[in-house]
Enzyme design. Structure first.
Site, PDB file in Angstrom:
ATOM      1  N   THR A  13       0.862  -1.186   0.000  1.00 40.69           N
ATOM      2  CA  THR A  13       0.000   0.000   0.000  1.00 40.69           C
ATOM      3  C   THR A  13       0.899   1.237   0.000  1.00 40.69           C
ATOM      4  O   THR A  13       1.669   1.443   0.930  1.00 40.69           O
ATOM      5  CB  THR A  13      -0.885  -0.001   1.259  1.00 40.69           C
ATOM      6  OG1 THR A  13      -1.620  -1.226   1.267  1.00 40.69           O
ATOM      7  CG2 THR A  13      -1.844   1.173   1.266  1.00 40.69           C
ATOM      8  N   GLU A  21      -3.562  -4.996  -2.826  1.00 37.92           N
ATOM      9  CA  GLU A  21      -4.262  -6.173  -2.306  1.00 37.92           C
ATOM     10  C   GLU A  21      -5.361  -5.729  -1.351  1.00 37.92           C
ATOM     11  O   GLU A  21      -5.345  -4.626  -0.844  1.00 37.92           O
ATOM     12  CB  GLU A  21      -3.287  -7.109  -1.595  1.00 37.92           C
ATOM     13  CG  GLU A  21      -2.382  -6.459  -0.582  1.00 37.92           C
ATOM     14  CD  GLU A  21      -3.065  -6.092   0.739  1.00 37.92           C
ATOM     15  OE1 GLU A  21      -2.688  -5.066   1.320  1.00 37.92           O
ATOM     16  OE2 GLU A  21      -3.982  -6.813   1.171  1.00 37.92           O
ATOM     17  N   GLU A  50      -6.390  -9.915   7.420  1.00 43.57           N
ATOM     18  CA  GLU A  50      -5.706 -10.906   8.261  1.00 43.57           C
ATOM     19  C   GLU A  50      -6.781 -11.833   8.844  1.00 43.57           C
ATOM     20  O   GLU A  50      -7.849 -11.402   9.227  1.00 43.57           O
ATOM     21  CB  GLU A  50      -4.900 -10.214   9.363  1.00 43.57           C
ATOM     22  CG  GLU A  50      -3.689  -9.487   8.791  1.00 43.57           C
ATOM     23  CD  GLU A  50      -2.787  -8.900   9.860  1.00 43.57           C
ATOM     24  OE1 GLU A  50      -2.737  -9.461  10.974  1.00 43.57           O
ATOM     25  OE2 GLU A  50      -2.144  -7.871   9.580  1.00 43.57           O
ATOM     26  N   LYS A  73      -7.010   1.786  -3.361  1.00 44.15           N
ATOM     27  CA  LYS A  73      -6.638   1.057  -2.139  1.00 44.15           C
ATOM     28  C   LYS A  73      -6.872   1.928  -0.912  1.00 44.15           C
ATOM     29  O   LYS A  73      -7.543   1.526   0.045  1.00 44.15           O
ATOM     30  CB  LYS A  73      -5.167   0.639  -2.230  1.00 44.15           C
ATOM     31  CG  LYS A  73      -4.592   0.070  -0.950  1.00 44.15           C
ATOM     32  CD  LYS A  73      -5.241  -1.247  -0.559  1.00 44.15           C
ATOM     33  CE  LYS A  73      -4.712  -1.693   0.786  1.00 44.15           C
ATOM     34  NZ  LYS A  73      -5.376  -2.899   1.277  1.00 44.15           N
ATOM     35  N   ASN A 124      -9.916   1.430   2.059  1.00 43.96           N
ATOM     36  CA  ASN A 124      -9.661   1.261   3.499  1.00 43.96           C
ATOM     37  C   ASN A 124     -10.218   2.431   4.298  1.00 43.96           C
ATOM     38  O   ASN A 124     -10.804   2.248   5.367  1.00 43.96           O
ATOM     39  CB  ASN A 124      -8.156   1.107   3.758  1.00 43.96           C
ATOM     40  CG  ASN A 124      -7.728  -0.359   3.671  1.00 43.96           C
ATOM     41  OD1 ASN A 124      -8.526  -1.224   3.319  1.00 43.96           O
ATOM     42  ND2 ASN A 124      -6.478  -0.628   3.989  1.00 43.96           N
ATOM     43  N   LEU A 143     -20.506  -2.819   9.832  1.00 44.22           N
ATOM     44  CA  LEU A 143     -21.447  -2.058  10.670  1.00 44.22           C
ATOM     45  C   LEU A 143     -21.497  -2.647  12.073  1.00 44.22           C
ATOM     46  O   LEU A 143     -22.452  -2.464  12.804  1.00 44.22           O
ATOM     47  CB  LEU A 143     -22.848  -2.083  10.069  1.00 44.22           C
ATOM     48  CG  LEU A 143     -23.203  -1.057   8.992  1.00 44.22           C
ATOM     49  CD1 LEU A 143     -24.691  -1.111   8.674  1.00 44.22           C
ATOM     50  CD2 LEU A 143     -22.801   0.365   9.361  1.00 44.22           C
ATOM     51  N   GLY A 171     -18.161  -1.320  18.125  1.00 48.18           N
ATOM     52  CA  GLY A 171     -17.208  -1.872  19.094  1.00 48.18           C
ATOM     53  C   GLY A 171     -16.351  -0.768  19.672  1.00 48.18           C
ATOM     54  O   GLY A 171     -16.772   0.390  19.741  1.00 48.18           O
ATOM     55  N   CYS A 179      -3.344  -1.820   9.215  1.00 43.19           N
ATOM     56  CA  CYS A 179      -3.763  -1.135   7.975  1.00 43.19           C
ATOM     57  C   CYS A 179      -4.628   0.092   8.203  1.00 43.19           C
ATOM     58  O   CYS A 179      -4.226   1.202   7.865  1.00 43.19           O
ATOM     59  CB  CYS A 179      -4.466  -2.130   7.067  1.00 43.19           C
ATOM     60  SG  CYS A 179      -3.362  -3.432   6.557  1.00 43.19           S
TER      61      CYS A 179
HETATM   62  C1  UDX Z   1      -8.171  -4.437   6.380  1.00 39.54           C
HETATM   63  C2  UDX Z   1      -9.018  -4.413   5.117  1.00 39.54           C
HETATM   64  O1  UDX Z   1     -10.283  -5.025   5.390  1.00 39.54           O
HETATM   65  C3  UDX Z   1      -8.314  -5.173   3.996  1.00 39.54           C
HETATM   66  O2  UDX Z   1      -9.082  -5.098   2.814  1.00 39.54           O
HETATM   67  C4  UDX Z   1      -6.947  -4.521   3.762  1.00 39.54           C
HETATM   68  O3  UDX Z   1      -6.254  -5.217   2.756  1.00 39.54           O
HETATM   69  C5  UDX Z   1      -6.152  -4.539   5.054  1.00 39.54           C
HETATM   70  O4  UDX Z   1      -6.872  -3.883   6.102  1.00 39.54           O
HETATM   71  P1  UDX Z   1      -7.608  -6.102   8.335  1.00 39.54           P
HETATM   72  O5  UDX Z   1      -7.075  -4.864   8.975  1.00 39.54           O
HETATM   73  O6  UDX Z   1      -6.750  -7.304   8.261  1.00 39.54           O
HETATM   74  O7  UDX Z   1      -8.053  -5.762   6.787  1.00 39.54           O
HETATM   75  O8  UDX Z   1      -8.929  -6.550   9.109  1.00 39.54           O
HETATM   76  P2  UDX Z   1     -10.472  -6.148   9.082  1.00 39.54           P
HETATM   77  O9  UDX Z   1     -11.228  -7.398   9.224  1.00 39.54           O
HETATM   78  O10 UDX Z   1     -10.798  -5.254   7.947  1.00 39.54           O
HETATM   79  O11 UDX Z   1     -10.664  -5.328  10.475  1.00 39.54           O
HETATM   80  C6  UDX Z   1      -9.981  -4.123  10.650  1.00 39.54           C
HETATM   81  C7  UDX Z   1     -10.385  -3.552  12.015  1.00 39.54           C
HETATM   82  O12 UDX Z   1     -11.748  -3.090  11.973  1.00 39.54           O
HETATM   83  C8  UDX Z   1     -10.312  -4.560  13.167  1.00 39.54           C
HETATM   84  O13 UDX Z   1      -9.758  -3.924  14.314  1.00 39.54           O
HETATM   85  C9  UDX Z   1     -11.772  -4.907  13.446  1.00 39.54           C
HETATM   86  O14 UDX Z   1     -11.992  -5.205  14.825  1.00 39.54           O
HETATM   87  C10 UDX Z   1     -12.478  -3.606  13.076  1.00 39.54           C
HETATM   88  N1  UDX Z   1     -13.866  -3.791  12.642  1.00 39.54           N
HETATM   89  C11 UDX Z   1     -14.128  -4.474  11.494  1.00 39.54           C
HETATM   90  C12 UDX Z   1     -14.889  -3.210  13.380  1.00 39.54           C
HETATM   91  O15 UDX Z   1     -14.652  -2.604  14.425  1.00 39.54           O
HETATM   92  N2  UDX Z   1     -16.177  -3.333  12.955  1.00 39.54           N
HETATM   93  C13 UDX Z   1     -16.482  -4.013  11.800  1.00 39.54           C
HETATM   94  O16 UDX Z   1     -17.666  -4.109  11.467  1.00 39.54           O
HETATM   95  C14 UDX Z   1     -15.428  -4.610  11.058  1.00 39.54           C
END
Ligand code: UDX
Length: 442
Positions: free
Chosen positions: A121, A151, A155, A204, A208, A250, A253, A260
Site C-alpha cells: 500500500t 491487495e 488478516e 486502495k 480502506n 457495521l 465496538g 492497515c
Molecule cells: C483491512 C481491510 O479489510 C483489507 O481489505 C486490507 O487489505 C487490510 O486492512 P484487516 O485490517 O486485516 O483488513 O482486518 P479487518 O477485518 O478489515 O478489520 C480491521 C479492524 O476493523 C479490526 O480492528 C476490526 O476489529 C475492526 N472492525 C471491522 C470493526 O470494528 N467493525 C467491523 O464491522 C469490522
C-alpha cells in the site's frame, strides 16, 4: 510463469504461496535470515489460517522457494511483486524506504524484461517514483514495466480473500503489461479492473478509508443509541438491510486497530494535506476511533469510581479474531489505561500472548484459559471477539469472578442470554444489564 515476491510478510507470503499453488514457479525474497530459515522449514512467522499447509505443500513440490539473496531471487523472474512493508512514520506519513531498497535491488539484479507489480500500500504517485528508479538504474537494453496491483486481504481470512476477492485492481500505463497481468489473474475468475497507476493507488487508500469511516460512523451511532435508549443491534441490522448500506463493517465496538486502517487513514490525511486539501471527514473518523478505544475504561471508572487495586481480566489481545497480530490492537490501549489507574491485569488470548509478551513483558499476567484470567477478577473487559469468548458458558463469569461485571467492547453476547444470569453487563450501544445489587465503592 516465473514470479518473485519481495517481502515475506502478511501480504507477500500469502501472495507467494497462492501463486505457487496456482502452478507458478515462485521465489519469495526477504532480508530477514531467520524468517527465511523458518519458512524453508515450512513454518510461518505469523498465524494465518490455512497458510502453513499450503506453504509445506508448495515447498515439497518445488513450486515455491525462499531466498535472502536478491541476485538469486530476481534472476529469470518474469513478474516481480513488491510486497514489502510501508510502515507509518511519527508524523503519520508513509516510510517508503523498503520500497526504494527493493526497487534498487530489482534494477541491479534483473537480467531480462520484467513487469514490476507494487502490491504494498503506497501513497498516490509512488509507482511513478518506482518507475523512475528502475528506468534510471536498470540495464539499458531491458524493458521494465511498473504496475500497481494493490491487495485487499484481511488478516485471518487472507487465503479466502486471495481466491474469492471481489475485484483485482491493475493500474498500468502500458496496455501490454496490463494484459499480461490479466492473463496471470484470469484463472482466479475474479472481476478485473484495469486503470491507471494513480487511480489504482487511490482505490486502495479510498477503500480502506471508507471501511474505517463506516466503522467510526456505526460507533458514533452506537454512542448515540446509549443516550437515547435505542439498541445498536436493531439499528445496525435495520440500516444494513438497505443494499446501499450493507450489513458489513457495521459491527459497533471499541474501534478498529491492526496494521492497515490506522496507518492508511493517517497516510491519506497526510496525502490530502500535501496537496492543501484538508480531509476533515477522515480526520474525524480517526478522532472518533481514538476516543472509542478509551470507552471501556471510562465506563469501568464510572462504575467503580477508582480502579486502583482492582483485578481486571482483559479478554482478547489480538486486534481481531483469527490472528496473533497485536499491532494497534485496542487491547493495548485498554491495558495501558488500566495499569495507569493502578489495576492489576490478567489477559487471555488463544494465540497472541507471545506477541503481547514481547511488548508488555511481565507488567501483566497471561492466561491461556478464560477461566484462569477471570478467576477472582473484579471485572472483565472484552477487547477481541474470539469464538472462544463468544461461546463461553456465561456461568464461567458467575462461578469464577469476584463479582460478575463485564465491559464488552465487541458485543459478544445477546442481552437475552445475559439476562438469564446474575451478571452486570455493559456493552456498546445497548442498555446496561444490571442483574446484581451493587453499591459503588468510592
Ligand atoms: C483491512 C481491510 O479489510 C483489507 O481489505 C486490507 O487489505 C487490510 O486492512 P484487516 O485490517 O486485516 O483488513 O482486518 P479487518 O477485518 O478489515 O478489520 C480491521 C479492524 O476493523 C479490526 O480492528 C476490526 O476489529 C475492526 N472492525 C471491522 C470493526 O470494528 N467493525 C467491523 O464491522 C469490522
Amino acid at each position: 510463469m516465473k514470479i518473485t515476491v519481495a517481502g515475506a510478510g502478511n501480504v507477500g507470503l500469502v501472495t507467494a504461496v497462492c501463486f505457487a499453488e496456482a502452478g507458478h514457479q515462485v521465489t519469495c525474497l526477504d532480508t530477514q535470515k531467520e524468517k527465511i530459515e523458518m519458512l524453508e522449514k515450512g513454518h510461518t512467522p505469523f498465524f494465518e489460517p490455512g497458510l502453513e499447509p499450503l506453504l509445506e505443500k508448495n515447498l515439497a513440490s518445488g513450486q515455491l522457494r525462499f531466498s535472502t539473496n536478491p541476485k538469486q531471487a530476481y534472476r529469470g523472474a518474469e513478474i516481480i511483486f513488491i510486497a514489502v512493508g510501508t510502515p507509518e512514520k511519527k508524523d503519520g506519513s508513509v516510510d517508503l524506504s523498503y520500497i526504494y531498497i527493493a526497487s534498487y535491488h530489482i534494477a541491479e539484479n534483473i537480467e531480462n524484461d520484467v513487469i514490476v507489480c507494487t502490491k504494498s500500500t503506497v501513497p498516490v504517485g509512488t509507482n511513478d517514483i518506482i518507475k523512475q528508479i528502475l528506468q534510471h538504474r536498470k540495464p539499458r537494453h531491458l524493458n521494465v514495466d511498473v504496475v500497481s496491483n494493490p491487495e485487499f486481504l484481511r488478516e485471518g481470512s487472507a487465503i479466502r480473500d486471495f481466491y474469492l476477492g471481489d475485484r483485482i485492481i491493475i493500474g498500468a500505463d502500458n496496455p501490454k503489461a496490463a494484459s499480461i497481468m490479466e492473463q496471470l489473474y484470469l484463472p482466479f475468475q475474479i472481476p478485473i479492473v484495469v486503470t491507471d497507476t494513480r487511480s489504482a493507488e487511490m482505490i486502495k487508500y479510498a477503500s480502506n478509508a471508507f471501511l474505517a469511516t463506516k466503522i467510526s460512523f456505526i460507533n458514533e451511532i452506537a454512542n448515540l443509541c446509549e443516550k437515547v435508549g435505542a439498541n445498536i443491534d436493531e439499528v445496525s441490522f435495520g440500516m444494513g438491510m438497505d443494499k446501499r448500506i450493507g450489513l458489513n463493517y457495521l459491527q459497533p465496538g471499541i474501534g478498529y486497530g491492526g496494521s492497515c486502517f490506522p496507518k492508511d487513514t493517517k497516510a491519506l490525511v497526510q496525502l490530502a494535506g500535501n496537496v492543501l486539501h484538508p480531509f476533515e471527514l477522515l480526520e474525524s473518523v480517526i478522532k472518533v476511533n481514538q476516543q472509542q478505544h478509551s470507552l471501556l475504561v471510562r465506563k469501568a471508572k464510572e462504575r467503580f469510581g477508582s480502579l486502583k487495586g482492582k483485578k481486571a481480566a482483559v479478554l482478547g489481545l489480538a486486534f481481531k479474531p483469527e490472528t496473533d497480530d497485536i499491532r494497534e490492537a485496542v487491547s493495548l490501549t485498554i491495558i495501558k489505561e488500566l495499569l495507569g489507574e493502578g489495576s492489576f491485569v490478567s489477559a487471555y488470548d488463544p494465540i497472541a500472548i507471545p506477541n503481547a509478551h514481547k511488548l508488555l513483558g511481565n507488567s501483566i499476567e497471561y492466561s491461556t484459559t478464560i477461566r484462569e484470567a477471570v478467576k477472582g477478577a473484579d471485572f472483565a473487559v472484552i477487547a477481541t471477539e474470539w469464538d472462544q469468548i463468544k461461546h463461553l458458558p456465561l456461568d464461567t463469569y458467575t462461578a469464577y469472578m469476584k463479582e460478575p461485571i463485564i465491559f464488552d467492547g465487541r458485543n459478544c453476547y445477546s442481552l437475552k442470554d445475559i439476562q438469564r444470569y446474575p451478571i452486570t453487563y455493559v456493552s456498546i450501544g445497548r442498555p446496561t444489564i444490571a442483574n446484581v445489587a451493587h453499591t459503588p465503592q468510592h
